[in-house]
Scaffold this motif. Structure first.
Motif, mmCIF file in Angstrom:
data_model
loop_
_atom_site.group_PDB
_atom_site.id
_atom_site.type_symbol
_atom_site.label_atom_id
_atom_site.label_comp_id
_atom_site.label_asym_id
_atom_site.label_seq_id
_atom_site.Cartn_x
_atom_site.Cartn_y
_atom_site.Cartn_z
ATOM 1 N N ILE A 1 4.095 -9.686 -12.819
ATOM 2 C CA ILE A 1 4.816 -10.794 -13.468
ATOM 3 C C ILE A 1 5.986 -11.243 -12.606
ATOM 4 O O ILE A 1 6.177 -12.445 -12.352
ATOM 5 C CB ILE A 1 5.284 -10.371 -14.869
ATOM 6 N N VAL A 2 6.763 -10.276 -12.137
ATOM 7 C CA VAL A 2 7.948 -10.614 -11.330
ATOM 8 C C VAL A 2 7.534 -11.287 -10.019
ATOM 9 O O VAL A 2 8.062 -12.336 -9.645
ATOM 10 C CB VAL A 2 8.772 -9.338 -11.056
ATOM 11 N N VAL A 3 6.593 -10.679 -9.339
ATOM 12 C CA VAL A 3 6.148 -11.240 -8.060
ATOM 13 C C VAL A 3 5.489 -12.592 -8.276
ATOM 14 O O VAL A 3 5.692 -13.527 -7.502
ATOM 15 C CB VAL A 3 5.183 -10.257 -7.357
ATOM 16 N N MET B 1 -0.326 4.945 -7.839
ATOM 17 C CA MET B 1 -0.892 3.937 -8.733
ATOM 18 C C MET B 1 -1.957 3.149 -7.985
ATOM 19 O O MET B 1 -1.726 2.655 -6.898
ATOM 20 C CB MET B 1 0.202 2.965 -9.207
ATOM 21 N N ASP B 2 -3.133 3.073 -8.579
ATOM 22 C CA ASP B 2 -4.217 2.341 -7.930
ATOM 23 C C ASP B 2 -3.937 0.847 -7.883
ATOM 24 O O ASP B 2 -4.167 0.190 -6.894
ATOM 25 C CB ASP B 2 -5.530 2.585 -8.673
ATOM 26 N N GLY B 3 -3.525 0.289 -8.962
ATOM 27 C CA GLY B 3 -3.300 -1.153 -9.013
ATOM 28 C C GLY B 3 -1.829 -1.449 -9.156
ATOM 29 O O GLY B 3 -0.999 -0.566 -9.299
ATOM 30 N N MET B 4 -1.508 -2.739 -9.133
ATOM 31 C CA MET B 4 -0.123 -3.134 -9.281
ATOM 32 C C MET B 4 0.210 -3.157 -10.768
ATOM 33 O O MET B 4 -0.536 -3.737 -11.556
ATOM 34 C CB MET B 4 0.078 -4.525 -8.674
ATOM 35 N N PRO B 5 1.315 -2.546 -11.165
ATOM 36 C CA PRO B 5 1.672 -2.574 -12.585
ATOM 37 C C PRO B 5 1.886 -3.997 -13.065
ATOM 38 O O PRO B 5 2.299 -4.878 -12.306
ATOM 39 C CB PRO B 5 2.973 -1.783 -12.634
ATOM 40 N N ALA B 6 1.658 -4.199 -14.348
ATOM 41 C CA ALA B 6 1.749 -5.546 -14.904
ATOM 42 C C ALA B 6 3.141 -6.135 -14.688
ATOM 43 O O ALA B 6 3.281 -7.323 -14.378
ATOM 44 C CB ALA B 6 1.426 -5.492 -16.397
ATOM 45 N N ARG C 1 0.831 -1.205 0.000
ATOM 46 C CA ARG C 1 0.000 0.000 0.000
ATOM 47 C C ARG C 1 0.864 1.252 0.000
ATOM 48 O O ARG C 1 0.551 2.236 -0.660
ATOM 49 C CB ARG C 1 -0.928 -0.019 1.211
ATOM 50 N N GLY C 2 1.946 1.209 0.735
ATOM 51 C CA GLY C 2 2.844 2.354 0.779
ATOM 52 C C GLY C 2 3.444 2.648 -0.588
ATOM 53 O O GLY C 2 3.558 3.801 -1.001
ATOM 54 N N ILE C 3 3.803 1.590 -1.292
ATOM 55 C CA ILE C 3 4.358 1.777 -2.633
ATOM 56 C C ILE C 3 3.308 2.391 -3.544
ATOM 57 O O ILE C 3 3.582 3.312 -4.326
ATOM 58 C CB ILE C 3 4.849 0.434 -3.210
#
Lengths: 221, 141
Positions: free
Chosen positions: B101-103, B92-97, B84-86
Motif C-alpha cells: 500500500i505504501v509503495v 517473508m515470501d511475498g511483500m506484506p500488504a 530480496r534482501g528484505i
C-alpha cells in the motif's frame, strides 16, 4: 524459557501424517532433540530406537547390543539403533540401559509397533532410576507415534509433555479430543503449520516453535 | 543375525573401555536458551570457533569459475536486490500488504508527477514552435 528441553519429563510426539510435503517431521524433531541433548551435556548417552531404519538419524548406527557395546567402549555416546526384531530388541535395550552408568535419552520411534513391558517400564520407572537402580541415571523417553490414541492410556498419562507436529486437521482434532485439551487445540490450530511443533504440558498450551533445522532431516555426512 | 549376547554382558563390554575424552560440545544453557524458534542450528562458542576454521579451510563447493554467477549486477539489481534482501532477512515470501500500500501510493504519486512534467514540457515545445514560424500575413503587408 524452553524449560521442556531440559526438563526430565517424558515426551509424546505425534503429528499429522500424509503424502504431501507439509506432513511429517515427528522423527526429525526427535532426531534433533536427542542429538542436541547429548551434545549439550544434558544426558550422557542417547539412543534412537529406529525400527524403520531412517537414514537421517544421528549417531553410530548399530543393529544389536554387541555393536552398541563395542561402540560405547570406543567412546561413542549417540546411537542409531536399527533393530532386526523390533519388540524383542526393545526389551533387551531396556535391560542394557539399566546396566550402564549415567543419564540417557531414548527415542522410541514408531512406538505403536512395540507397546509392551519395556515401553511400560521406560515410562513408569525409567525417569526415576534413583529408586530402581542407584548406580545408573535417569532415562528420559521421547515417544514418537502416528496414532497416539492407540497407546495405552497409562502410557500416555506418564508423558506430561505432548507435542503436535505439523498441520491441524482431522487427526489433530482426534488427538486433542482424546487428550481432552480443547483450549490447547484452539491455540495450536491458529499457530501451527508444516513442520511446526507445538508443546503442551499437563494439558496446557505452552508454545509453538518453528521447524528444527533441515539438516536433521538429511543423512549425516 | 549375529549371535546375541545378554544385555548384562553387553553392558560389561561397554563399560570395560576408557572414559570418552573431552567435555560436552556445548553447555546445557546454550541448548536451552537457543532453541528453535530460531533459524538454523543453535551455535555455541566452541562451535563458532570450529566453524570459522572450517569455513576458512573449506574447498567445497568446487565450482568452475565460468559457472559462477557474479553478485555484481547493476543492470538487474538495485531496488530488486534490496527487496530480496528484505524478504530474506524477514523470512517473508511475498511483500506484506502494508508495504504494498505504501509503495503503491508512492508509485502513484511519482507516476502522476512524471505525467504532469511530460504534459508541461509538451506544451512548452508547441509554443516555441509557433514563435519560430514566420507570420506570412505580415510579410505581404
Amino acid at each position: 524459557m524452553m524449560y521442556y528441553l531440559k526438563d526430565g519429563s517424558h515426551v509424546l510426539i505425534s503429528g499429522a501424517t500424509g503424502a504431501g510435503e507439509a506432513f511429517g517431521g515427528k522423527s526429525v524433531l526427535a532426531n534433533w532433540w536427542f542429538s542436541k541433548s547429548v551434545s549439550s551435556g544434558l544426558h550422557d548417552m542417547g539412543v534412537f530406537y529406529n525400527p524403520k531404519g531412517l537414514s537421517y538419524v544421528r549417531g553410530e548406527k548399530v543393529r544389536n547390543l554387541r555393536e552398541m557395546a563395542e561402540k560405547y567402549r570406543e567412546g561413542a555416546r549417540l546411537f542409531n539403533f536399527y533393530p532386526h526384531e523390533i519388540a524383542y530388541q526393545h526389551d533387551r535395550l531396556q535391560e542394557f540401559l539399566t546396566e550402564l552408568e549415567g543419564s540417557k535419552i531414548v527415542v522410541h520411534d514408531e512406538a505403536q509397533q512395540y507397546t509392551g513391558d519395556a515401553l511400560d517400564w521406560f515410562l513408569n520407572q525409567g525417569g526415576n532410576m534413583n529408586e530402581a537402580a542407584p548406580n545408573t541415571g535417569d532415562i528420559r523417553s521421547l515417544v514418537v507415534t502416528q496414532r497416539a490414541w492407540n497407546l495405552p492410556e497409562v502410557n500416555r498419562a506418564n508423558m506430561p509433555l505432548k507435542i503436535w507436529v505439523g498441520p491441524y486437521g482431522n487427526e489433530a482434532r482426534k488427538f486433542f479430543q482424546v487428550e481432552q485439551m480443547p483450549d490447547a487445540a484452539d491455540k495450536i490450530e491458529e499457530r501451527t503449520g508444516a513442520y511446526r511443533w507445538s508443546v503442551t504440558d499437563g494439558g496446557e498450551y505452552v508454545t509453538t516453535c518453528k521447524p528444527v533445522p533441515e539438516t536433521y532431516a538429511e543423512k549425516p555426512r | 543375525m549375529p549371535k546375541q549376547i545378554s544385555p548384562r554382558d553387553a553392558a560389561q563390554i561397554a563399560m570395560s573401555g576408557e572414559e570418552p575424552p573431552g567435555e560436552p560440545e556445548s553447555s546445557a544453557e546454550n541448548f536451552g536458551s537457543k532453541i528453535p524458534g530460531s533459524h538454523g542450528d543453535p551455535v555455541t562458542e566452541v562451535d563458532e570457533q570450529h566453524w570459522i576454521v572450517k569455513a576458512a579451510m573449506s574447498t567445497e563447493p568446487n565450482i568452475p569459475l565460468h559457472r559462477v554467477e557474479s553478485i555484481w549486477n547493476p543492470e538487474e539489481g538495485g531496488d530488486k536486490r534490496v527487496s530480496r534482501g528484505i524478504q530474506k532477512a524477514t523470512d517473508m515470501d511475498g511483500m506484506p500488504a502494508a508495504v504494498d500500500i505504501v509503495v503503491g501510493i508512492a508509485e502513484m504519486y511519482v507516476s502522476r508527477a512524471r505525467e504532469s512534467v511530460e504534459s508541461e514540457s509538451t506544451g512548452a515545445t508547441d509554443k516555441s514552435v509557433k514563435e519560430q514560424v514566420p507570420q506570412l500575413g505580415r510579410g505581404r503587408e
